[in-house]
Scaffold this active site. Structure first.
Site, short mmCIF file in Angstrom:
data_model
loop_
_atom_site.label_atom_id
_atom_site.label_comp_id
_atom_site.label_asym_id
_atom_site.label_seq_id
_atom_site.Cartn_x
_atom_site.Cartn_y
_atom_site.Cartn_z
CG ASP A 88 -9.26 -1.11 8.83
OD1 ASP A 88 -10.28 -1.23 8.11
OD2 ASP A 88 -8.27 -0.42 8.50
CG ASN A 133 -7.75 -3.91 -3.25
OD1 ASN A 133 -8.49 -2.94 -3.47
ND2 ASN A 133 -8.17 -5.01 -2.67
CG HIS A 189 -4.48 -6.70 4.49
ND1 HIS A 189 -4.03 -5.63 5.21
CD2 HIS A 189 -5.65 -6.27 3.94
CE1 HIS A 189 -4.86 -4.62 5.08
NE2 HIS A 189 -5.85 -4.98 4.30
NE ARG A 190 -7.08 -3.99 8.07
CZ ARG A 190 -5.84 -3.65 8.43
NH1 ARG A 190 -5.15 -4.44 9.23
NH2 ARG A 190 -5.28 -2.52 8.02
CD GLU A 198 -8.40 -4.11 2.14
OE1 GLU A 198 -9.56 -3.83 2.52
OE2 GLU A 198 -7.39 -3.53 2.59
CE LYS A 204 -5.15 -3.28 0.36
NZ LYS A 204 -5.39 -2.23 1.32
CG ASP A 258 -2.23 -0.73 0.98
OD1 ASP A 258 -2.30 -1.51 0.01
OD2 ASP A 258 -3.17 -0.56 1.78
O1 LIG Z 1 -8.23 6.84 6.02
C1 LIG Z 1 -7.64 5.77 6.26
O2 LIG Z 1 -6.41 5.70 6.40
C2 LIG Z 1 -8.44 4.54 6.37
C3 LIG Z 1 -9.81 4.62 6.57
C4 LIG Z 1 -10.66 3.42 6.73
O3 LIG Z 1 -11.40 3.27 5.55
P1 LIG Z 1 -12.95 3.74 5.41
O4 LIG Z 1 -13.03 5.19 5.67
O5 LIG Z 1 -13.25 3.39 3.98
O6 LIG Z 1 -13.74 2.95 6.41
C5 LIG Z 1 -9.85 2.15 6.97
O7 LIG Z 1 -10.64 1.02 6.75
C6 LIG Z 1 -8.64 2.07 6.08
O8 LIG Z 1 -7.89 0.92 6.32
C7 LIG Z 1 -7.74 3.25 6.30
C1 LIG Z 2 -9.61 -1.22 4.27
C2 LIG Z 2 -8.29 -1.25 4.25
O1 LIG Z 2 -7.50 -0.63 3.37
P1 LIG Z 2 -7.74 0.39 2.17
O2 LIG Z 2 -9.16 0.88 2.23
O3 LIG Z 2 -6.76 1.50 2.42
O4 LIG Z 2 -7.45 -0.37 0.92
C3 LIG Z 2 -7.53 -2.01 5.27
O5 LIG Z 2 -6.30 -1.86 5.34
O6 LIG Z 2 -8.14 -2.77 6.03
#
Ligand SMILES: O=C(O)C1=C[C@@H](OP(=O)(O)O)[C@@H](O)[C@H](O)C1
Ligand SMILES: C=C(OP(=O)(O)O)C(=O)O
Length: 425
Positions: A313, A94, A384-385, A341, A410, A50
């Protein structure tokens, strides 16, 4: 990476760990440092897919970034928002944060940009962000006219003005708009329309913006006024360890009945996911907060009822722990988890059933009634989660195999090595 990994059950885990840097903070700091005037040094940065796609994309639009992997340090030469594109392609795999933040950033430049990702990214919505950027004067659309990537930007700077933004699918849209807004030609006023999910990430965004020297007004995470024509100032910035990654180690203490300390995080961390520890406390664990570490000690686990909309998350981590509780656990407030994901409600329910639980799935969550845990081969859906959370079940139950464990790259390429270390194997 191997095709599958068998998890060996272990006794109560005792240990401490400092997880890698926060994905959310690394990708925010990279965007802001790229826009800044002057050099920024980001220490404790995450190195994973990422962040690699973010770095690669910024380099493609002319930002110089030096990487010192041994010291987890990134040195960014800010270019003051002067990006030029000439059908410039950004491939974002992704990474939701990269897709949403870079889409907003691209509108500040001049020329044409195209942002694309893997097949799943082409299913992850971005229409609300495109709509808000149009309200601010951007010339932007989705290539397939379906409100999902690929995104096409024909940029000539962002004029600014007023926009409303929906917040029920992802907070990343608002975070992307906020970080770009100081570089609009005139003031930007943003108003959230309806529910806002994942609010702690928006607070993280406004905090890091201020830390890099811009001003903005905010009203209860609903209304924001950001003066245009501002400049971020390059600086040294230390990134916290990733709190979502930490959840697996706190979860390991809960599942194994041991004690795990995560270093580098505190109750005051910028990441809302430290709130996962409070969920574990409700389930019967002991949590000790110190200035620079949080320790979780396992106990007899009870089922709980919890709205996880702010810490989505960590839903999969909580679900793994819930399998060992003495009653049902109900999770609500996470309808947006279906757009991540993978569908983190439907697909999670499917894997939990393989593990012996009865799962009542609802639009915005589920009730997990633990049964007798079963050996299982766990599908990870390239999430990944899913891999990291359901591995915890294998610390207590024989015969748990995680398929495609390489998907942790990721956000956490060395997860299984770190888990083995803390388990003492
Ligand atoms: O702004 C961020 O860094 C994130 C916001 C969250 O997403 P959502 O806002 O889509 O829930 C989270 O799930 C993601 O892993 C990181
Ligand atoms: C939702 C996640 O990531 P992103 O939305 O940044 O792909 C995550 O890391 O759980």
């Amino acid at each position: 990476m191997v095709a599958e990994i068998a998890i060996a059950p272990c006794g109560p885990i005792t240990g401490s760990i400092r997880p890698p840097g926060s994905k959310s903070l690394t990708n925010r700091a990279l965007i802001i440092a790229a826009l800044a005037k002057g050099q920024s040094t980001l220490t404790g940065a995450l190195e994973s897919e990422d962040t690699e796609v973010m770095i690669d994309s910024l380099r493609r639009i002319g930002v110089s970034i030096a990487h010192d992997p041994a010291n987890h340090t990134l040195t960014v030469e800010g270019n003051g928002g002067k990006f030029r594109g000439d059908n410039t392609e950004m491939f974002i795999a992704n990474s939701g944060t990269s897709m949403r933040f870079l889409t907003a950033l691209a509108t500040l430049g001049t020329g044409t940009f195209r942002l694309d990702g893997i097949a799943r990214m082409r299913e992850r919505p971005i229409g609300d962000l495109i709509e808000a950027l149009r309200q601010l004067g951007a010339n932007i659309r989705t290539e397939l006219d379906n409100a999902c990537p690929p995104v096409l930007v024909d940029a000539q700077g962002l004029p600014g003005g007023k926009a409303t933004i929906a917040g029920n699918i992802s907070s990343q849209y608002l975070s992307g708009l906020l970080m770009a807004a100081p570089y609009a030609s005139s003031e930007v006023q943003l108003e959230v329309d309806g529910e806002l999910v994942s609010q702690p990430y928006v607070r993280m965004t406004t905090q890091i913006m201020r830390d890099f020297g811009v001003t903005l007004q905010e009203n209860d995470c609903r209304r924001f006024v950001i003066p245009g024509g501002q400049t971020y100032r390059g600086r040294e910035y230390a990134i916290e360890p990733d709190a979502s990654a930490a959840s697996y180690f706190w979860g390991a203490a809960a599942v194994s009945g041991g004690q795990v300390t995560v270093e580098g995080l505190s109750r005051d961390a910028l990441q809302g996911d430290v709130g996962f520890c409070e969920a574990l406390a409700q389930m019967g664990c002991q949590v000790e907060y110190q200035a620079d570490q949080i320790t979780v000690t396992g106990g007899t686990l009870r089922g709980i009822h919890i709205d996880m909309g702010e810490i989505s998350d960590t839903v999969q981590t909580l679900a793994a722990v819930a399998l060992f509780a003495d009653g049902p656990t109900t999770i609500t407030g996470v309808a947006h988890n279906r757009h991540k994901e993978t569908d983190r409600i439907g697909d999670l329910a499917c894997e939990l059933r393989k593990l012996g639980a009865a799962v009542d799935e609802r639009e915005d969550g589920m009730t997990i009634t633990p049964g007798k845990p079963q050996p299982a081969r766990i599908e990870t859906y390239n999430d990944h989660r899913m891999a990291m959370s359901l591995a915890l079940v294998g610390l207590r139950q024989e015969g748990i195999v995680i398929l495609n464990p390489g998907c942790t790259s990721k956000t956490y390429p060395h997860f299984f090595e770190d888990l083995a270390k803390i388990c003492g194997s």
